[in-house]
Design an enzyme around this catalytic site. Sequence first.
Site, PDB file in Angstrom:
ATOM      1  N   GLU A 134      -2.233   0.578  -5.795  1.00 20.33           N
ATOM      2  CA  GLU A 134      -2.400  -0.841  -5.290  1.00 20.33           C
ATOM      3  C   GLU A 134      -3.322  -1.631  -6.291  1.00 20.33           C
ATOM      4  O   GLU A 134      -2.959  -2.917  -6.680  1.00 20.33           O
ATOM      5  CB  GLU A 134      -3.130  -0.631  -3.867  1.00 20.33           C
ATOM      6  CG  GLU A 134      -2.214  -0.509  -2.820  1.00 20.33           C
ATOM      7  CD  GLU A 134      -2.716  -0.347  -1.317  1.00 20.33           C
ATOM      8  OE1 GLU A 134      -2.135  -0.885  -0.566  1.00 20.33           O
ATOM      9  OE2 GLU A 134      -3.802   0.447  -1.663  1.00 20.33           O
ATOM     10  N   GLU A 154      -0.455   7.378   2.152  1.00 19.52           N
ATOM     11  CA  GLU A 154      -1.212   7.097   3.326  1.00 19.52           C
ATOM     12  C   GLU A 154      -0.768   7.277   4.685  1.00 19.52           C
ATOM     13  O   GLU A 154      -1.516   7.670   5.586  1.00 19.52           O
ATOM     14  CB  GLU A 154      -1.671   5.450   3.562  1.00 19.52           C
ATOM     15  CG  GLU A 154      -2.547   4.937   2.528  1.00 19.52           C
ATOM     16  CD  GLU A 154      -1.872   4.632   1.121  1.00 19.52           C
ATOM     17  OE1 GLU A 154      -2.556   3.963   0.176  1.00 19.52           O
ATOM     18  OE2 GLU A 154      -0.735   4.938   0.720  1.00 19.52           O
TER      19      GLU A 154
END
Length: 278
Positions: A134, A154
């Site tokens: 990210e 995640e």
Amino acid sequence: MTATTPTEDHHMTPTDVRTDTGRITVRYSHEGRMATVLIDRPRKLNALTLELLDDLYTELRAIEHSDARVVVVKTAGEKAFCVGADITQFAHFTPAHMWKRWIAEGHRVFNYLARLRQPTIAVVDGIAVGGGLELALACDLRVGAGTARLGLPETSLGTIPGWGGTERLTAVVGAARAKELIFTRRQLDADTALGWGLLNAVAERDDLDTVTTEMVDRILEGAPTAVQVSKQLVDAAAAGAPSSILEALASGFTAATDDFAIGVTAFQNKTTPTFTNS
């Protein structure tokens, strides 16, 4: 290039910020027209904490108001660009703290990075997963080592990409591929990431500096205001803004700069323009 803990360079002006167990975790240097931000936490694979994010934000603010024209984001160590959030920190947060602080802080910093007027390049050396990917996605361009691995794992922790990954990854690779990476937790190798458009260039580790410098130099050949306004136009287009209106306004604005006159004159005379950023 092998990323290592940097040494002082008398040609640079480093800003040393908050330490992590006695170590500086974020370094900012400015050499010529290029600014470099180095996240220096290799023993923890450059995992991101709230304190490190706050330090990164401080350095990004300094860069925004500097005369740097290109920003390079790097990390230290040979194993990982960044393995994302420091799980030992956020594992003990309450749901309310996750909502009010952890997720909000990541968005604050990564959004600031994404909105810098200067073009930004992430140098991905090693693993870039979770918040690390990210972070790279918040940059405009990404150069990767051949050993780079990129992914969003995640869901294996029972959570989701929380620092803009769902939006920025989708914008870069499309919805179906973004879903594949998130659902399956697949890690892309460098060549596949290049084919998907997730990386803009791939180089052997020893050549990363050279390839990055070549990209920086090509950007610096353009008129600074035109390059920065073009970045804003592309970002606005991605958000659905009409180019017919914004490009007309931006063209009028850039036509009023000295660099526009310099560029046109150089083109007519078949010479190389020397832009003045005015």
